[in-house]
Design an enzyme around this catalytic site. Structure first.
Site, PDB file in Angstrom:
ATOM      1  N   GLY A   1      29.277   0.489 -25.422  1.00  0.00           N
ATOM      2  CA  GLY A   1      29.443   1.868 -25.879  1.00  0.00           C
ATOM      3  C   GLY A   1      28.099   2.492 -26.215  1.00  0.00           C
ATOM      4  O   GLY A   1      27.091   2.198 -25.552  1.00  0.00           O
TER       5      GLY A   1
ATOM      6  N   ILE B   1       0.661  -3.360  -7.938  1.00  0.00           N
ATOM      7  CA  ILE B   1       0.337  -4.787  -7.915  1.00  0.00           C
ATOM      8  C   ILE B   1       0.519  -5.378  -9.316  1.00  0.00           C
ATOM      9  O   ILE B   1      -0.241  -5.062 -10.242  1.00  0.00           O
ATOM     10  CB  ILE B   1      -1.105  -5.018  -7.383  1.00  0.00           C
ATOM     11  CG1 ILE B   1      -1.275  -4.335  -6.017  1.00  0.00           C
ATOM     12  CG2 ILE B   1      -1.396  -6.521  -7.314  1.00  0.00           C
ATOM     13  CD1 ILE B   1      -0.253  -4.729  -4.957  1.00  0.00           C
TER      14      ILE B   1
ATOM     15  N   GLN C   1      43.027  -6.461 -22.314  1.00  0.00           N
ATOM     16  CA  GLN C   1      42.904  -7.191 -21.045  1.00  0.00           C
ATOM     17  C   GLN C   1      41.928  -6.536 -20.079  1.00  0.00           C
ATOM     18  O   GLN C   1      41.298  -7.211 -19.264  1.00  0.00           O
ATOM     19  CB  GLN C   1      44.284  -7.331 -20.390  1.00  0.00           C
ATOM     20  CG  GLN C   1      45.144  -8.345 -21.136  1.00  0.00           C
ATOM     21  CD  GLN C   1      46.435  -8.654 -20.414  1.00  0.00           C
ATOM     22  OE1 GLN C   1      46.811  -7.962 -19.467  1.00  0.00           O
ATOM     23  NE2 GLN C   1      47.132  -9.676 -20.865  1.00  0.00           N
TER      24      GLN C   1
ATOM     25  N   GLU D   1       0.862  -1.187   0.000  1.00  0.00           N
ATOM     26  CA  GLU D   1       0.000   0.000   0.000  1.00  0.00           C
ATOM     27  C   GLU D   1       0.893   1.229   0.000  1.00  0.00           C
ATOM     28  O   GLU D   1       2.093   1.125   0.287  1.00  0.00           O
ATOM     29  CB  GLU D   1      -0.890   0.003   1.245  1.00  0.00           C
ATOM     30  CG  GLU D   1      -1.766  -1.236   1.315  1.00  0.00           C
ATOM     31  CD  GLU D   1      -2.658  -1.277   2.552  1.00  0.00           C
ATOM     32  OE1 GLU D   1      -2.611  -0.321   3.360  1.00  0.00           O
ATOM     33  OE2 GLU D   1      -3.399  -2.264   2.677  1.00  0.00           O
TER      34      GLU D   1
ATOM     35  N   GLU E   1       9.673  -7.689  -3.677  1.00  0.00           N
ATOM     36  CA  GLU E   1       9.818  -8.896  -2.838  1.00  0.00           C
ATOM     37  C   GLU E   1      10.877  -8.677  -1.758  1.00  0.00           C
ATOM     38  O   GLU E   1      11.681  -9.553  -1.448  1.00  0.00           O
ATOM     39  CB  GLU E   1      10.112 -10.125  -3.692  1.00  0.00           C
ATOM     40  CG  GLU E   1       9.086 -10.257  -4.809  1.00  0.00           C
ATOM     41  CD  GLU E   1       8.568 -11.645  -5.026  1.00  0.00           C
ATOM     42  OE1 GLU E   1       8.777 -12.497  -4.162  1.00  0.00           O
ATOM     43  OE2 GLU E   1       7.925 -11.845  -6.070  1.00  0.00           O
TER      44      GLU E   1
END
Ligand SMILES: Cc1cc2nc3c(=O)[nH]c(=O)nc-3n(C[C@H](O)[C@H](O)[C@H](O)COP(=O)(O)OP(=O)(O)OC[C@H]3O[C@@H](n4cnc5c(N)ncnc54)[C@H](O)[C@@H]3O)c2cc1C
Length: 391
Positions: free
Chosen positions: A343, A159, A282, A129, A367
């Site tokens: 990018g 909801i 790398q 609520e 949740e």
């Protein structure tokens, strides 16, 4: 467990079915559904036909009878393709159907579970609520008893499935105002006089294909036969449902993390700058390696929480919170890296990583926000009773 173990074989078969479905029926359309703001009804019917909606429900009620470890593979594969679709499943099956299977009377299960399992009826879970988000005890929706009927008045917000549901699980305060709310759970068959679903009135950041509604309950009459569990047990029922739903969120986050990695690897292999593939730098490899390691760790933790649920372990709540917390945060880091690695391509709404980046924020909020999951885990570790926790 050996590869020829029947449970392992079932898990592999279900995962393959969910992966095929996600690749063929969901991923190619997820961007368009996101832009249109809705999921097609045929998608839900298809998930019903494939046994996904029925996943963990008992076979005597039309369920597939899968254990949690098997079912989280479905959430993960669908979450890889579309969080709105996975969110539908986590609410419909995780929060509503599994809650009815856990707490419904034999008559209630016979009446509602087969239709939920097939997708003939859609479920929603109405707890939040305006004044009661993380603090479930602040719920103001009232349930007053009048003979064999309850009369519900109040408002719910955000909801999922609220505007398309045929069956709603509603939590309301059944004691007088003052003091902590004593909550009771009800199942409402829709449409019903006294029930109104309204649009939220905002464009959500993510999960744009999900149906999110504000619910208005005015003099809504619910027969006592549609009360779920005992009067005053609503809080415990709401939390037990969340253990199921949160597992679905955690597994969905693993799917998002993997989707981000897949996109980033594909781009790193094809995009050339400074005369070589960007994947040959790398620094880019390090980003990919972190995404991979975190995604593997998240998947392993979700599987561990699912096994704890299958064994009815006393640790299930804290493990599920840990899985939801870690998997959603890891997926958020993966989405962040994927947008950077893509990018300018990842910055436009034509690319899926832009959607993953928006969707993952929702998984960190609903949740139980990730603050609340830190609280649940921390309290369990130091031996404090669980606090009120959110949907
Ligand atoms: C996409 C989406 C779908 C949703 N679907 C549903 C649904 O189907 N059914 C349903 O009932 N609800 C649903 N919700 C609502 C959701 O569960 C709530 O938004 C959530 O529980 C948080 O409540 P709140 O937004 O009011 O935040 P608040 O509780 O107001 O929290 C605001 C901030 O304060 C922090 N906070 C609050 N209390 C504490 C504390 N004790 N310690 C530390 N930090 C704290 C929170 O972590 C958060 O960062 C949905 C929400 C979203 C975004």
């Amino acid at each position: 467990m050996a590869d020829d173990d029947p449970r392992r074989k079932l898990l592999a078969a279900v995962r393959a079915r969910a992966r095929d479905f996600a690749r063929a029926e969901v991923a190619p359309h997820a961007g368009a559904w996101d832009r249109a703001g809705a999921l097609p009804r045929a998608l839900i019917d298809c998930m019903g036909a494939l046994g996904f909606l029925a996943g963990p429900l008992p076979t005597r009620h039309g369920g597939s009878g899968w254990d949690n470890e098997t079912f989280v593979a479905v959430y993960e594969e669908i979450g890889w393709a579309c969080s709105s679709t996975r969110g539908f499943l986590a609410v419909h099956t995780g929060l509503v159907s599994q809650c009815l299977a856990d707490h419904g009377s034999a008559e209630q299960q016979r009446r509602w579970l087969p239709d939920l399992a097939s997708g003939a009826r859609i479920g929603c879970y109405a707890l939040t609520e305006e004044g009661a988000g993380s603090d479930v005890g602040a719920i103001a929706t009232r349930a007053r008893r009048r003979g064999d009927t309850w009369v519900l008045d109040g408002r719910k917000t955000w909801i999922t499935n609220g505007g398309i549901a045929d069956l709603a699980l509603v939590f309301a305060r059944s004691n007088e105002p003052g003091g902590r709310a004593e909550l009771t759970a009800f199942v409402v068959e829709l449409p019903s006089p006294g029930w109104r679903a309204e649009p939220l009135g905002v464009q959500p950041l993510g999960h744009r294909a999900s149906d999110h509604a504000r619910l208005v309950l005015e003099g809504l009459e619910v027969p006592d036969s549609q009360r779920l569990g005992e009067v005053g047990r609503g809080f415990a029922i709401a939390l037990s449902a969340l253990d199921h739903g949160r597992l679905g969120v955690a597994a969905g986050a693993v799917g998002i993390g993997r989707a981000c990695l897949d996109e980033a690897v594909a781009h790193a292999q094809s995009r050339r700058q400074f005369g070589q593939r960007i994947g040959d730098f790398q620094m880019v490899q390090a980003d990919l390696a972190e995404m991979y390691a975190e995604n593997e760790a998240a998947g392993a933790l979700v599987a561990r929480a699912a096994r704890a649920a299958d064994q009815a372990s006393s640790e299930v709540t804290r493990l599920t919170s840990a899985a939801k917390l870690f998997a959603t945060e890891a997926a958020q880091r993966a989405a962040d890296k994927a947008v950077l690695l893509l990018g300018n391509r990842g910055y436009g709404d034509g690319h899926p990583v832009e959607r993953y980046y928006r969707d993952i924020q929702g998984l960190r909020i609903y949740e139980g926000t990730n603050h609340i999951h830190r609280l649940i885990i921390g309290r369990a570790l130091v031996g404090r009773p669980p606090a009120a926790a959110a949907p």
